[in-house]
Design a protein around this motif. Structure first.
Motif, mmCIF file in Angstrom:
data_model
loop_
_atom_site.group_PDB
_atom_site.id
_atom_site.type_symbol
_atom_site.label_atom_id
_atom_site.label_comp_id
_atom_site.label_asym_id
_atom_site.label_seq_id
_atom_site.Cartn_x
_atom_site.Cartn_y
_atom_site.Cartn_z
ATOM 1 N N THR B 723 0.798 -1.230 0.000
ATOM 2 C CA THR B 723 0.000 0.000 0.000
ATOM 3 C C THR B 723 0.829 1.278 0.000
ATOM 4 N N ILE B 724 2.069 1.191 -0.446
ATOM 5 C CA ILE B 724 2.862 2.433 -0.468
ATOM 6 C C ILE B 724 2.194 3.428 -1.421
ATOM 7 N N GLY B 725 1.876 4.583 -0.897
ATOM 8 C CA GLY B 725 1.218 5.617 -1.698
ATOM 9 C C GLY B 725 -0.288 5.626 -1.579
ATOM 10 N N VAL B 726 -0.872 4.611 -0.938
ATOM 11 C CA VAL B 726 -2.332 4.547 -0.828
ATOM 12 C C VAL B 726 -2.784 5.423 0.347
ATOM 13 N N PHE B 727 -3.840 6.155 0.139
ATOM 14 C CA PHE B 727 -4.334 7.091 1.149
ATOM 15 C C PHE B 727 -4.589 6.387 2.489
ATOM 16 N N GLN B 728 -4.134 6.995 3.552
ATOM 17 C CA GLN B 728 -4.427 6.598 4.927
ATOM 18 C C GLN B 728 -3.838 5.258 5.365
ATOM 19 N N VAL B 729 -3.607 4.339 4.480
ATOM 20 C CA VAL B 729 -3.156 3.011 4.929
ATOM 21 C C VAL B 729 -1.729 2.716 4.504
ATOM 22 N N LEU B 888 -6.767 2.628 -8.191
ATOM 23 C CA LEU B 888 -6.002 3.284 -9.252
ATOM 24 C C LEU B 888 -4.563 2.789 -9.240
ATOM 25 N N ARG B 889 -4.026 2.626 -8.061
ATOM 26 C CA ARG B 889 -2.646 2.149 -7.970
ATOM 27 C C ARG B 889 -2.523 0.740 -8.529
ATOM 28 N N HIS B 890 -3.558 -0.070 -8.287
ATOM 29 C CA HIS B 890 -3.486 -1.449 -8.737
ATOM 30 C C HIS B 890 -3.608 -1.545 -10.265
ATOM 31 N N TYR B 891 -4.590 -0.859 -10.818
ATOM 32 C CA TYR B 891 -4.862 -1.020 -12.253
ATOM 33 C C TYR B 891 -4.127 -0.005 -13.116
ATOM 34 N N TYR B 892 -3.812 1.109 -12.576
ATOM 35 C CA TYR B 892 -3.211 2.180 -13.381
ATOM 36 C C TYR B 892 -1.960 2.694 -12.671
ATOM 37 N N ALA B 893 -1.070 1.785 -12.417
ATOM 38 C CA ALA B 893 0.107 2.138 -11.606
ATOM 39 C C ALA B 893 0.923 3.278 -12.212
ATOM 40 N N PRO B 894 1.175 3.301 -13.527
ATOM 41 C CA PRO B 894 1.983 4.427 -14.045
ATOM 42 C C PRO B 894 1.277 5.766 -13.850
ATOM 43 N N GLU B 895 -0.007 5.772 -14.144
ATOM 44 C CA GLU B 895 -0.742 7.035 -14.001
ATOM 45 C C GLU B 895 -0.776 7.462 -12.527
ATOM 46 N N LEU B 914 8.559 5.953 -3.541
ATOM 47 C CA LEU B 914 7.386 5.709 -4.405
ATOM 48 C C LEU B 914 7.823 5.118 -5.739
ATOM 49 N N ILE B 915 8.927 5.621 -6.263
ATOM 50 C CA ILE B 915 9.397 5.128 -7.556
ATOM 51 C C ILE B 915 9.940 3.712 -7.431
ATOM 52 N N GLU B 916 10.708 3.488 -6.373
ATOM 53 C CA GLU B 916 11.224 2.128 -6.165
ATOM 54 C C GLU B 916 10.072 1.127 -6.072
ATOM 55 N N ASP B 917 9.037 1.533 -5.341
ATOM 56 C CA ASP B 917 7.887 0.648 -5.194
ATOM 57 C C ASP B 917 7.191 0.447 -6.536
ATOM 58 N N ARG B 920 8.998 -1.917 -8.709
ATOM 59 C CA ARG B 920 8.768 -3.320 -8.314
ATOM 60 C C ARG B 920 7.427 -3.822 -8.831
ATOM 61 N N HIS B 921 6.538 -2.890 -9.158
ATOM 62 C CA HIS B 921 5.238 -3.275 -9.706
ATOM 63 C C HIS B 921 5.215 -3.143 -11.225
ATOM 64 N N GLY B 922 6.385 -3.082 -11.819
ATOM 65 C CA GLY B 922 6.468 -3.137 -13.269
ATOM 66 C C GLY B 922 6.332 -1.812 -13.973
#
Lengths: 499, 1273
Positions: B723-729, B888-895, B914-917, B920-922
């Protein structure tokens, strides 16, 4: 060419007098205009460096002691150190803008031990000033300067072989070459980490990028340094030394010698257009010790009397543990002589130096703290609203200034309050409102008429000397004066009276 | 019966000139038996509501007013010496000398209040901040309903009289005549006696003046503090105002401590023979009958279609919204709820309020600004249908009454979050829509707390900043009072002398024989004995006993846990000890163990025996909670139909184009002002941009309102704490909880959001909930009556609503009382309020048959909310953003990455993490390149295929600021015809510039609406996009058109620009005209590598720098002197660590490899595992791990434990450090960027932590020193 890097000051850290460790072993920095100008080795180890804001330096080193940059003192000390180096070579040049560094000419010493002997001598002299002073010898100043940073100089002087400057410099880190910070950063970013790498650049390319300054730095990188040590002239010593025929336990014979010596020294000084800013007296004691103290007049002067009065005041308060065998009187600080052009027709013009001399005589006659002047202080407590402060030098105010502002207030005469040194306890009887009616003081019963008050004054609650009083101003017909009474938690007291 | 009303009284709201808060003044006035009390702060009514409330509660007539600063013409014909001594002599902006005077105005009527507020507004708005004043001309139009007093010795009359020593009253006569005319003879001459002869002289001159004009004269005491001991704080405040130490203040401090509230007896003794001045005070007080209850501000009328009422219009809008929200899914239950809410809203007359909020939201939508209501508004179906909130309250079964109820009879609180970058536009819209005369923001009074108080106290006492720093570091962060208690040593005597003197007079001013007979010693004792203790002392003693007893009971039954609890226990023990030993002589001060204070002071190199040091505690206590200055509330807006400045004064805020009222949020309810919170939220900017990017890159339009929040792939990520970058969590604590909680539906996210808060943590609710959820312990309820309330949260109260419902069900609270409880829970001084409610709850539960121990446990859990607990609706609103960002992070990671990078600074992690993470997600991340990068980060298609790569923007180069941005963007956007491609308005910025183009240069990338954020002039295009968009396979309905806003825009809005690509290094250097430092940074960051492609990659940056340095000095174009130079062969290539170091130093991140990569070959043979390897190990294994420390935390709730997050090239690992180990190596742990940790692996429910045993510092020389971690924030 030899370069020495020595400190100019042998003083110890404030508060550590008597300890053997050198000040360089403490985190000290000299500051100027909110920035660090010089830092000791110990401070530098914590990341403090010249040019750093003071706040940042404090953040780097919590134990950092900051002292203000004292240009006059530093110049004086450099002059003293230079004079010492002159004992080894006649060519001594303090490096401008680098206090603590000297160029020393090393040519022509072949018959007296050569450069190596000179370097050793210089190092011995320099280490009087700083335990880790460094000396290096090279053809060019830039090389000698860079070489002083070699760790080998901690063991002894470092010799760069004649003609070997360029080769030596080629291995030196670029950070040891004097140059603009922007240029240095750019060279490091370009991966040019040594002076040699910089020196291999095409000079045209260097000039394109960094202009004449860059080209000058490039030349230095090739060992091409136009700077040379030059012959320097030391001032004639302005000192007189006397040996007493028999050691004296008192200052009396010394006083005579000082007076006579000052006559001689000041006359010579005036002939050179100089004034004495400081005189040191060094007493040689019978047990072999030498003790030195300085007398510094309020302003530089070329007059014997006030200088002598200063010296006499110094000697009068000086106790020595052993009889005095000799004395040296030395004028250690001079300034170009100047005098205020007085207006002989102006009756209020006074020669401040003459006033200083007069005050000095008063001090000598009446004691050190005898010359004082009244000052106003900002306090609600009457006894703290004024005071006396010792006068160091004659005021510049004219008599008109003094008289014009005081004495009257809007045409109404001002009563002067005479306050007792210590308010005296009294007994008071009051009416049912608490207004004083009569007073018992020094076994006398005094009726109080025309009572004004109360005036409550309190304050300075953050002090041990805080106060909370209720003042009354009462007229006593018997005494014929307005009395100033107050009561506080300690009861009633007479504080003084008006007249 | 004779009496006295104090008509001139300053509170702490006379900033830096009043030492008692309004409540203390009222309390003291009641104790002294005053007939009435007026609050008259300097050009300020900030304390009026608190004062009025306290006075009403105490049954004391509370008069309102202010002491205005009035500039009057400088009297002519004065001698220079006279001018010099005039304290009020000033020069105006026009350089004309004026006399600055004080004039006291008391409010008689509503009109008078409006006039006073208007005058203060003019005084504040028309002059520089901190120098309020009005002129006689301004005064002239606004005196109706006001009664004036001639003011303190700084008043017009006294100043004129002081000029000639009282001998020349002509000018004073004229001045009094002018004032009497201005106020239509509603004026009295004000006289005072602070036991100073100069005041008596003035009074002797003023009384004949009053008689000559046939005007009344009145006694006041020009009060600046409630009790004599307040003089200490007042002196300190005055010193702070002058920026001087107390020693430097001298006679700038007042000569005695007489400016405190006094009773009739004392003043009658002073004014014996002149009692009419006291009687006048009663008469004036009686005529100044205005009270704040008479203030009935109305909301502005919402512009409506002809013939339609507000209620009808609201109903129409709600109906339309309901159709849109539910469509065919709408049921009778929906209808019932809508009808219920609309009926109540109409009954409370709040339809207009909802329309206003709807209008603001409509504006935001129209402008493409993402927004969402939060807080209790999410409980309302009406808000949901109006689009104000985004969670369906019916679906979540949220309690409407938490939002609005008839019983509360107050306006609801609607908080709306806006994309933070765009919020200012919304604020300015509100100002424009309703006019600056009708709209302003709510202020926030910044008060002295522990650290600030101790720093300022040290400053005025003359201690060094270092000593102040040491003291501050050991201070209570929040309470100056607690800090004072911890610092208190000894019993200084000076102030006691002052108080003794005053107390003796207050006790019996007509006792001369006593004064005569008294010796020094018994004087003090007798005075002390006779000094009135006052009701506050008694109340404090009684209250202290009750609280102490209650808490000690709790301590003994071991029911209180956590740090907050320890504080309470400590306080309780102290209080208990104090109560047992009785109050110290002369006061009720808390006196903790003096040895602690001594040790603390010694650590600061202060002598505890120094009287000055002993005063420190008094000063700190005196500053407790006093306002220092006025700030802007985070987002509160108030609107009124009548000019707002007739309700409350308005003044300029510190920020440009903002105005604030003088009341803060807690002051609004009592006067009926309605606040709308317009807040900024960074994640909404991210979501807004991300949605726009997705629409551009993939042609997919996503409507957040239509997300079904049930995508299990998203929940898989959440369960893995990915969840790096995900709001609140994204925080460490949340990431540790997620694998245990295993969220599988939306409500789980609501719980997750509410669970990891200080409230539930300190209430010991987290572990019971997680254990019950995991089936490790049975679900039980403290009492059967609580089951319906706590069932959804498995018997553990997590939400504020549950606290309210529990109070109703278990303690028999009425809904109104439970609402008071709710307010106490949310109030910033809630700990004290909660303590008051404690007793009532415990008694109520006992009455309902709940055992005391159980009752105490229930109370403790609810009490924990006082330290921050969420309402369920608020958690639900946030949970929606959690899901949206995770989705959004899951389906649209670059955006998503692009959007979150462009929204920096925000969130928990640095861009590098955030970039390193993302990598790692492609996600492919491309370096900054002046031929392709814009200022912001952009998306670049990879050969026309999805997903796009993220191209770092030039903003990633550290040291380039706003000026550099302007130059670069100006250089990019050519105004001539030389460019080769057109770009939309926003082409330069929003990050999707490259999405529609090829992988070529900037030329082809800026086409069509290749903007990142929905050009607001492009609504038709957006609509087309939406219509043509592919619906993502998530089961959602086709979305409505949304047009999210866009980041910063180069050039004039709306005008198409031609873009000219940079063709060479000299071209960039000359067109951008950046300075050498910026150019060098770009070169070293690799931004010019595209121009030196013929060089080996590791050498490009240096070759580029070589050329940049040349171009920067060379003249451009035909004036060039030299041909392009050759590149020297000696420029070395970067070694791999060097390249990483340069990356981190210049951009804070590296695409060339993590610093740890360079150490791996050394570490691996020594058994140091990577983060990825550690995930394969078992619980209890000894492990060594090394990484960059990207996060250090020492939460107040963790009992001294420290938590680190280490990052290496394969992932992140959390490290737990015990307090003991931390103390041993605190500096190493806190300062070292690269740490090697050895310890034991703990694996629990998929959560991996290393329990550290030893630490070592590593040095890679690869930029680790440049990493800015999330350190102890």
């Amino acid at each position: 060419m030899a370069a020495g890097d020595a400190s100019h000051n042998r003083s110890t850290r404030p508060g550590t007098e008597g300890r053997t460790d050198h000040w360089d072993a403490h985190p000290l920095a000299l500051t100027d205009a909110g920035r660090v100008r010089l830092a000791t080795t110990t401070a530098a180890r914590t990341g403090v460096h010249a040019g750093m804001p003071v706040a940042q330096a404090r953040a780097k080193c919590a134990a950092l002691t900051l002292l203000p940059w004292d240009a006059a003192r530093i110049t004086r000390e450099i002059a003293r150190a230079s004079a010492a180096f002159l004992a080894a070579s006649p060519q001594v040049v303090p490096v401008r803008a680098h206090p603590g560094m000297w160029w020393v000419g090393a040519g022509g010493f072949d018959r007296i031990g050569g450069e190596r002997q000179l370097a050793t001598t210089l190092l011995t002299l320099a280490r009087v000033w700083h335990p880790q002073a460094r000396v290096a010898v090279a053809d060019a100043c830039v090389t000698a300067q860079a070489a002083t940073w070699s760790t080998r100089t901690l063991q002894g002087p470092l010799h760069v072989a004649p003609g070997g400057d360029r080769d030596y410099l080629s291995r030196v880190p670029i950070t040891l070459l004097a140059m603009d910070e922007d240029l240095r950063e750019a060279l490091v970013a370009l991966g040019l980490r040594t002076v040699g790498a910089f020196a291999t650049l095409d000079p045209l390319e260097v000039e394109r990028r960094w202009g004449p300054d860059g080209l000058a730095a490039w030349r230095l990188a090739r060992g091409d340094d136009p700077r040379r040590a030059t012959l320097a002239r030391s001032d004639d010593p302005r000192a007189v030394t006397h040996e007493l025929a028999t050691a004296s336990p008192t200052m009396e014979p010394v006083l005579f010698l000082v007076r006579a010596s000052l006559d001689h020294l000041v006359r010579a000084l005036a002939a050179d257009g100089l004034a004495a800013a400081a005189v040191t007296l060094t007493l040689r004691l019978e047990d072999g010790r030498r003790v030195t103290r300085e007398a510094r007049p309020a302003r530089p002067m070329a007059r014997v009397v006030p200088l002598f009065e200063r010296c006499r005041a110094l000697l009068d308060t000086w106790t020595v543990e052993s009889p005095i065998a000799g004395v040296e009187i030395r004028i250690t600080d001079t300034t170009p002589s100047s005098a205020e052009q007085g207006d002989l027709l102006a009756p209020t013009w006074r020669d401040p130096a003459a006033a200083d001399a007069a005050l000095a005589r008063l001090r000598n006659t009446l004691g050190a703290g005898a010359v004082v002047r009244p000052t106003l202080r900002d306090s609600h407590a009457p006894e703290r609203a004024g005071g006396w402060e010792e006068v160091e030098e004659a005021a510049h105010a004219t008599p008109t200034d003094v008289l014009g502002a005081r004495g009257t207030s809007g045409g109404v005469a001002v009563l002067a309050a005479r306050l007792l040194e210590s308010p005296e306890p009294i007994t008071i009887t009051t009416d049912k409102r608490g207004t004083p009616l009569q007073m018992f003081w020094r076994a006398r019963r005094l009726a109080l008429t025309r009572v004004h008050g109360p005036e409550r004054l309190s304050g300075e609650w953050w002090h041990a000397a805080s106060f909370a009083r209720e003042y009354w101003r009462c007229e006593s017909e018997e005494l014929g004066q307005d009395l100033l009474l107050y009561r506080d938690a300690g009861g009633w007291r007479l504080h003084g009276w008006y007249d | 019966m004779p009496g006295y009303a104090e008509l001139h009284c300053h509170s702490t709201f006379s900033l830096l000139d009043g030492a008692s808060d309004p409540e203390r003044l009222v309390e003291r006035a009641v104790a002294l038996g005053l007939h009435a009390l007026a609050l008259t702060d300097h050009d300020d009514v900030g304390g009026a509501v608190r004062f009025a409330t306290a006075a009403r509660s105490a049954g004391l007539p509370g008069l309102l007013g202010a002491e205005l600063t009035v500039d009057v013409p400088m009297p002519s014909g004065l001698a220079p010496a006279q001018l010099e001594v005039m304290p009020g002599r000033v020069c105006g902006e026009d350089r004309v000398p004026r006399l600055r005077t004080h004039l006291l105005c008391l409010v008689e009527s509503r009109e008078g209040w409006g006039n006073l507020c208007t005058l203060i507004t003019r005084a504040r708005l028309d002059h520089p901040r901190g120098q309020p004043r009005v002129t006689l001309d301004q005064l002239a139009g606004h005196t109706a309903g006001l009664f004036a007093l001639t003011g303190c010795p700084r008043g017009w009359l006294p100043q004129l009289l002081a000029l000639g020593g009282g001998g020349e009253p002509r000018r004073a006569h004229e001045a009094l005549g002018t004032l009497a005319e201005l106020f239509d003879r509603r004026i009295a001459v004000e006289c005072w006696d602070h036991a100073l002869p100069e005041e008596r002289t003035l009074v002797r001159a003023m009384l004949p003046l009053a008689r000559a004009h046939d005007l009344p004269w009145v006694v006041t005491n020009d009060v600046h503090y409630a009790r004599a001991r307040g003089r200490i704080a007042h002196d300190v405040l005055v010193a702070l105002r002058h920026g001087a130490t107390l020693d430097e203040m001298g006679t700038r401090l007042r000569p005695n401590g007489e400016w405190h509230l006094k009773g009739y007896a004392q003043l009658a003794a002073r004014w014996s023979g002149h009692e009419e001045g006291l009687a006048t005070s009663i008469a004036i007080a009686d005529r100044c009958a205005f009270r704040l209850e008479a203030l009935k501000p109305r909301l502005p009328h919402f512009p409506l279609p002809a013939g339609v009422s507000e209620d009808e219009y609201l109903e129409r809008l709600v109906e339309a919204g309901a159709q849109e929200r539910w469509g065919w899914r709408r049921t009778a239950r929906h209808d019932r709820q809508i009808a219920h809410e609309l009926t109540l809203i109409a009954k409370l007359g709040l339809s207009g309020y909802f329309l206003i909020v709807w209008d603001i939201v409509r504006f935001a939508r129209r402008e493409g600004i993402l927004c969402q209501g939060r807080g209790s508004a999410a409980n309302s179906v009406v808000c949901y249908c109006l689009g104000i909130t985004a969670v369906d309250p019916i679906k979540l079964e949220l309690l409407f009454e938490r939002f609005l109820s008839e019983e509360r009879a107050e306006a609801p609180d609607i908080d709306i979050d806006f994309a933070h970058r765009e919020r200012e536009r919304v604020l300015q819209y509100v100002y424009t829509r309703y006019g600056r005369e009708h709209a302003a923001m709510v202020c926030e009074h910044i008060t002295w707390r522990g650290r600030s108080a101790v720093r300022d106290a040290a400053r005025v006492l003359g201690f060094s900043p270092e000593q102040a720093g040491v003291l501050a570091s050991f201070s209570d962060r929040f309470s100056a009072r607690n800090t004072a208690a911890a610092l208190r040593v000894g019993t200084p005597g000076a102030a006691m002398d002052e108080e003794t003197l005053a107390a003796a007079q207050e006790a019996n001013p007509f006792a001369p024989e006593r004064a005569d007979a008294m010796g020094p010693a018994n004087y003090s004792k007798r005075a002390l004995r006779d000094a009135p203790q006052g009701i506050e002392a008694k109340a404090q003693r009684t209250g202290a006993r009750v609280v102490a007893a209650t808490l000690l009971d709790a301590v003994s039954s071991d029911l209180i846990v956590g740090t907050h609890a320890s504080t309470l226990i400590k306080e309780a023990r102290e209080s208990h000890r104090k109560v047992r030993s009785g109050p110290p002589e002369g006061g009720t001060r808390t006196r903790p163990d003096p040895t602690d204070a001594t040790s603390l002071l010694t650590r600061a190199r202060l002598d505890p025996n120094d009287p000055r040091v002993q005063r420190l505690a008094d000063i700190v206590e005196g500053l407790d909670a006093a306002p220092r200055h006025r700030g802007i509330h985070v987002g509160g807006f108030v609107l009124t139909e009548e000019p707002l400045c007739t309700v409350v004064p308005i003044e300029p805020a510190s920020m440009e184009d903002r105005t604030v009222i003088q009341w803060e949020k807690d002051d609004l309810d009592p006067v009926g002002l309605v606040k709308i919170d317009l807040l900024g939220l960074g994640m909404l900017t991210v979501v807004q941009d991300c949605l726009a990017y997705v629409r551009r890159t993939r042609g997919v339009a996503i409507d957040l309102g239509q997300l079904d929040c049930a995508d299990q792939a998203v929940y898989d990520d959440l369960c893995r704490a990915d969840t790096i970058g995900v709001f609140q969590v994204e925080s460490r604590a949340q990431m540790n909880t997620l694998p245990r909680l295993k969220p599988r539906c939306f409500y789980d996210l609501v719980v997750e959001v509410a669970l990891i808060r200080p409230g539930p943590i300190q209430g010991d609710m987290v572990h019971p909930y997680l254990r019950r959820r995991a089936g490790l312990e049975p679900v039980t309820y403290p009492h059967p009556s609580l089951e319906p309330i706590l069932k959804r949260t498995m018997g553990v109260p997590l939400f504020q609503e549950q606290g309210m419902q529990v109070a109703i069900a278990a303690a028999g609270f009425t809904p109104g009382e439970s609402d008071l409880l709710r307010k106490a829970m949310g109030h910033k001084r809630s700990a004290e309020r909660m303590a008051d409610i404690c007793q009532k709850m415990l008694r109520g539960m006992e009455a309902n048959g709940i055992a005391p121990e159980l009752a105490q446990r229930i109370y403790n859990q609810i009490n924990a909310f006082a330290d921050y607990g969420f309402p369920e609706s608020h958690a639900a609103s946030f949970a929606l953003i959690v899901y949206a960002s995770a989705y959004l992070r899951h389906y649209y990671a670059p955006e998503f990455l692009c959007a979150i990078l462009n929204a920096q600074p925000m969130g928990f992690y640095a861009p590098g993490t955030l970039i390193e993470d993302a990598k790692r997600h492609g996600v492919k991340v491309l370096p900054v390149d002046v031929t392709r990068s814009l200022w912001d980060h952009t998306l670049e298609p990879q050969g026309g295929r999805l997903p796009p790569a993220v191209r770092l923007g030039m903003r990633s180069v550290l040291g380039l600021g706003g000026n550099a941005r302007l130059k670069i963007e100006t250089a990019m956007v050519a105004t001539g015809a030389q460019g080769t491609a057109t770009a939309s308005t926003t082409a330069g910025t929003a990050g999707t510039a490259g999405t529609a183009g090829t992988a070529g240069t900037q030329t082809g990338d800026f086409t069509e609406n290749g903007n990142g954020g929905g050009n607001r002039n492009n609504d038709s295009n957006d609509s087309n996009d939406s219509n043509d968009s592919n619906e993502h396979n998530t089961g959602r309905e086709p979305s409505r058109s949304d047009s999210p806003g866009t980041p910063g825009t180069p050039g004039a809005p709306g005008a198409p620009h031609r873009l000219t690509p940079f063709t060479s290094i000299p071209d960039f250097v000359h067109r951008s005209a950046l300075d050498r430092r910026a150019l060098r940074a770009l070169a070293e960051a690799g931004a010019f590598d595209a121009f030196v492609q013929d060089e080996p990659p590791a050498r490009r940056r240096r070759v580029a720098l070589w050329r940049v340095l040349e171009a920067e000095r060379a003249p451009a174009g035909p004036l060039a002197l030299f041909p392009e130079s050759h590149v020297p062969p000696h420029l070395p290539a970067y070694a791999a660590p060097e390249l990483t170091e340069a990356d981190y130093r210049l951009t804070g991140l590296s695409l060339n490899g993590h610093p740890m990569r360079h150490l791996r070959t050394l570490l691996a043979p020594n058994g140091v595992r990577s983060a990825r390897e550690i995930l394969t190990l078992r619980d209890g294994e000894a492990v060594a791990h090394a990484g960059l420390v990207i996060c250090r935390q020492r939460p107040g709730t963790a009992k001294g434990f420290v938590f680190l997050t280490l990052e290496d090239e394969t992932g992140t690992i959390n490290v737990v450090v015990t307090p003991q180990r931390f103390e041993r190596q605190a500096l190493l742990i806190s300062r070292t960027p690269l740490l090697l940790v050895r310890g034991v692996l703990q694996v629990e429910s998929g959560v991996y932590n290393i329990r550290a045993k030893s630490f070592a510092a590593l040095k890679a020389g690869a930029g680790e020193d440049s990493v800015k971690g999330h350190n102890y924030r």
